[in-house]
Design an enzyme around this catalytic site. Sequence first.
Site, PDB file in Angstrom:
ATOM      1  N   ASP A   2       0.034  -0.427 -11.343  1.00 42.14           N
ATOM      2  CA  ASP A   2      -0.472  -0.627  -9.976  1.00 42.14           C
ATOM      3  C   ASP A   2      -1.994  -0.721  -9.989  1.00 42.14           C
ATOM      4  OD1 ASP A   2      -1.250  -0.248  -7.191  1.00 42.14           O
ATOM      5  OD2 ASP A   2       0.743   0.561  -6.833  1.00 42.14           O
ATOM      6  N   ILE A   3      -2.530  -1.719  -9.283  1.00 40.18           N
ATOM      7  CA  ILE A   3      -3.985  -1.945  -9.260  1.00 40.18           C
ATOM      8  C   ILE A   3      -4.717  -0.896  -8.412  1.00 40.18           C
ATOM      9  CG2 ILE A   3      -4.054  -3.548  -7.292  1.00 40.18           C
ATOM     10  CD1 ILE A   3      -6.033  -5.273  -9.031  1.00 40.18           C
ATOM     11  N   GLN A  48       4.941   0.216   3.944  1.00 41.89           N
ATOM     12  CA  GLN A  48       5.051  -0.890   2.988  1.00 41.89           C
ATOM     13  C   GLN A  48       3.874  -1.825   3.216  1.00 41.89           C
ATOM     14  OE1 GLN A  48       8.721  -3.133   3.224  1.00 41.89           O
ATOM     15  NE2 GLN A  48       8.249  -4.344   1.407  1.00 41.89           N
ATOM     16  N   HIS A  75       9.533  -3.080  -3.917  1.00 43.55           N
ATOM     17  CA  HIS A  75       9.067  -2.460  -5.161  1.00 43.55           C
ATOM     18  C   HIS A  75       9.341  -0.969  -5.163  1.00 43.55           C
ATOM     19  CE1 HIS A  75       5.741  -2.766  -2.261  1.00 43.55           C
ATOM     20  NE2 HIS A  75       5.219  -1.677  -2.773  1.00 43.55           N
ATOM     21  N   HIS A 116       7.879   2.499  -6.640  1.00 45.57           N
ATOM     22  CA  HIS A 116       6.729   3.166  -7.257  1.00 45.57           C
ATOM     23  C   HIS A 116       7.237   4.260  -8.188  1.00 45.57           C
ATOM     24  CE1 HIS A 116       3.700   1.724  -4.229  1.00 45.57           C
ATOM     25  NE2 HIS A 116       4.753   1.684  -3.437  1.00 45.57           N
TER      26      HIS A 116
END
Length: 148
Positions: free
Chosen positions: A37-38, A101, A107, A109
């Site tokens: 994750d960025i 979201q 997705h 996490h």
Amino acid sequence: MTKDKESKENCIFCKILEGTLPVSMICEDQEVAVFVDIRPIQEGHLLIIPKYHAPYMKDVDPATLQHMMVIAAKMNQALRKSDLRCEGVNLLVADGEAARQEVFHFHLHVFPRYKDDGFGLRYDPSRHFLKADRKRMDEIAAEIKRNL
Ligand SMILES: [Zn+2]
């Protein structure tokens, strides 16, 4: 929320899958991809996504959902064995804007936790985790069953 947000054309995860955005990919197979994750909650925060555009959980094939959970278990073990700080692991799904979201490509996490890491779900002890009334719990159970 606009339909635009849900479209494949505006989807950053689809752009990652197409190779037009940079990514730190961990693994991928025919159904899912796993990457870093960025904007992580902690270092080691990973995202598992279906390899096809699916805005919400309802849009994901059940077999893909099962596979995502198996992959999450593997990532959990890899995080725990890694040199990253990881004393526990959370899995989290945000399905819908009210659930926070932000990217409308479903997705899962997976992120490490450690004691006093400062992250948590906020709650009001006067409203949340209060012991529920059995009659109301039974009504809720019936309502959910009616909608299965
Ligand atoms: Zn997408």
